[in-house]
Design a protein around this motif. Structure first.
Motif, mmCIF file in Angstrom:
data_model
loop_
_atom_site.group_PDB
_atom_site.id
_atom_site.type_symbol
_atom_site.label_atom_id
_atom_site.label_comp_id
_atom_site.label_asym_id
_atom_site.label_seq_id
_atom_site.Cartn_x
_atom_site.Cartn_y
_atom_site.Cartn_z
ATOM 1 N N ALA A 116 22.906 3.618 20.680
ATOM 2 C CA ALA A 116 23.029 2.577 21.702
ATOM 3 C C ALA A 116 24.397 1.897 21.662
ATOM 4 O O ALA A 116 24.896 1.434 22.693
ATOM 5 N N ALA A 117 25.026 1.865 20.479
ATOM 6 C CA ALA A 117 26.320 1.202 20.314
ATOM 7 C C ALA A 117 27.503 2.054 20.776
ATOM 8 O O ALA A 117 28.627 1.557 20.856
ATOM 9 N N ILE A 118 27.272 3.305 21.107
ATOM 10 C CA ILE A 118 28.355 4.201 21.518
ATOM 11 C C ILE A 118 28.836 3.819 22.920
ATOM 12 O O ILE A 118 28.031 3.590 23.827
ATOM 13 N N GLU A 119 30.136 3.772 23.069
ATOM 14 C CA GLU A 119 30.739 3.426 24.358
ATOM 15 C C GLU A 119 30.270 4.377 25.456
ATOM 16 O O GLU A 119 30.286 5.598 25.280
ATOM 17 N N GLY A 120 29.809 3.817 26.551
ATOM 18 C CA GLY A 120 29.374 4.616 27.686
ATOM 19 C C GLY A 120 27.880 4.873 27.740
ATOM 20 O O GLY A 120 27.362 5.289 28.771
ATOM 21 N N VAL A 121 27.175 4.627 26.638
ATOM 22 C CA VAL A 121 25.716 4.833 26.626
ATOM 23 C C VAL A 121 25.074 3.711 27.431
ATOM 24 O O VAL A 121 25.269 2.532 27.154
ATOM 25 N N ARG A 122 24.315 4.094 28.441
ATOM 26 C CA ARG A 122 23.673 3.119 29.328
ATOM 27 C C ARG A 122 22.239 2.818 28.899
ATOM 28 O O ARG A 122 21.646 1.845 29.336
ATOM 29 N N GLY A 123 21.667 3.674 28.062
ATOM 30 C CA GLY A 123 20.319 3.464 27.572
ATOM 31 C C GLY A 123 19.927 4.575 26.621
ATOM 32 O O GLY A 123 20.531 5.649 26.621
ATOM 33 N N VAL A 124 18.925 4.296 25.799
ATOM 34 C CA VAL A 124 18.428 5.278 24.830
ATOM 35 C C VAL A 124 16.925 5.425 25.021
ATOM 36 O O VAL A 124 16.194 4.436 24.997
ATOM 37 N N ARG A 125 16.503 6.646 25.234
ATOM 38 C CA ARG A 125 15.071 6.967 25.265
ATOM 39 C C ARG A 125 14.762 7.666 23.945
ATOM 40 O O ARG A 125 15.341 8.703 23.649
ATOM 41 N N SER A 126 13.852 7.111 23.200
ATOM 42 C CA SER A 126 13.555 7.664 21.880
ATOM 43 C C SER A 126 12.220 8.385 21.878
ATOM 44 O O SER A 126 11.188 7.806 22.213
ATOM 45 N N HIS A 127 12.278 9.645 21.496
ATOM 46 C CA HIS A 127 11.076 10.449 21.276
ATOM 47 C C HIS A 127 11.101 10.941 19.824
ATOM 48 O O HIS A 127 10.704 12.067 19.539
ATOM 49 N N LEU A 128 11.613 10.088 18.943
ATOM 50 C CA LEU A 128 11.726 10.456 17.534
ATOM 51 C C LEU A 128 10.379 10.316 16.841
ATOM 52 O O LEU A 128 9.640 9.357 17.059
ATOM 53 N N ASN A 129 10.079 11.288 16.000
ATOM 54 C CA ASN A 129 8.857 11.288 15.182
ATOM 55 C C ASN A 129 9.212 10.868 13.769
ATOM 56 O O ASN A 129 10.223 11.302 13.231
ATOM 57 N N ILE A 130 8.351 10.061 13.187
ATOM 58 C CA ILE A 130 8.507 9.728 11.772
ATOM 59 C C ILE A 130 7.671 10.730 11.007
ATOM 60 O O ILE A 130 6.466 10.828 11.209
#
Length: 105
Positions: free
Chosen positions: A56-70
């Motif tokens: 999310a902190a990367i320049e140009g990223v407008r949003g993050v969709r997370s489908h990460l599994n723990i």
């Protein structure tokens, strides 16, 4: 007004950012119009939050969709964070594809 960063440049930086940490080796990223979708496995909730925040902190990223599994390794083969899943959706696709992971059948 600054020019919008291309998805390719954003994707390159996402790969570098996540690649700098060995614990994100099982994370895949897709970028479309500045939206980054993360999928894959991380070893714990803290790693999930860290990956999401770093992207999310990367320049140009407008949003993050997370489908990460723990996955602590209990639903897969391999050590924590480096899981290899036989059939993540519960189907028997490995057999239908002609691959038999259970040699004892």
């Amino acid at each position: 007004m600054a020019a919008q960063r291309s998805d390719t440049l954003i994707g390159d930086e996402v790969v570098r950012t996540l690649g700098a940490q060995g614990r994100f080796s099982q994370v895949l990223a897709q970028v479309s119009e500045g939206q980054v979708t993360l999928s894959g496995d991380v070893p714990d909730a803290a790693a999930k939050r860290q990956a999401e925040a770093a992207v999310a902190a990367i320049e140009g990223v407008r949003g993050v969709r997370s489908h990460l599994n723990i996955d602590g390794g209990s639903h897969s083969f391999g050590p924590r964070g480096r899981a290899v899943r036989d059939n993540p959706d519960g189907s028997d696709a490995t057999r239908r594809a002609g691959i038999d992971l259970d040699e004892n059948d």
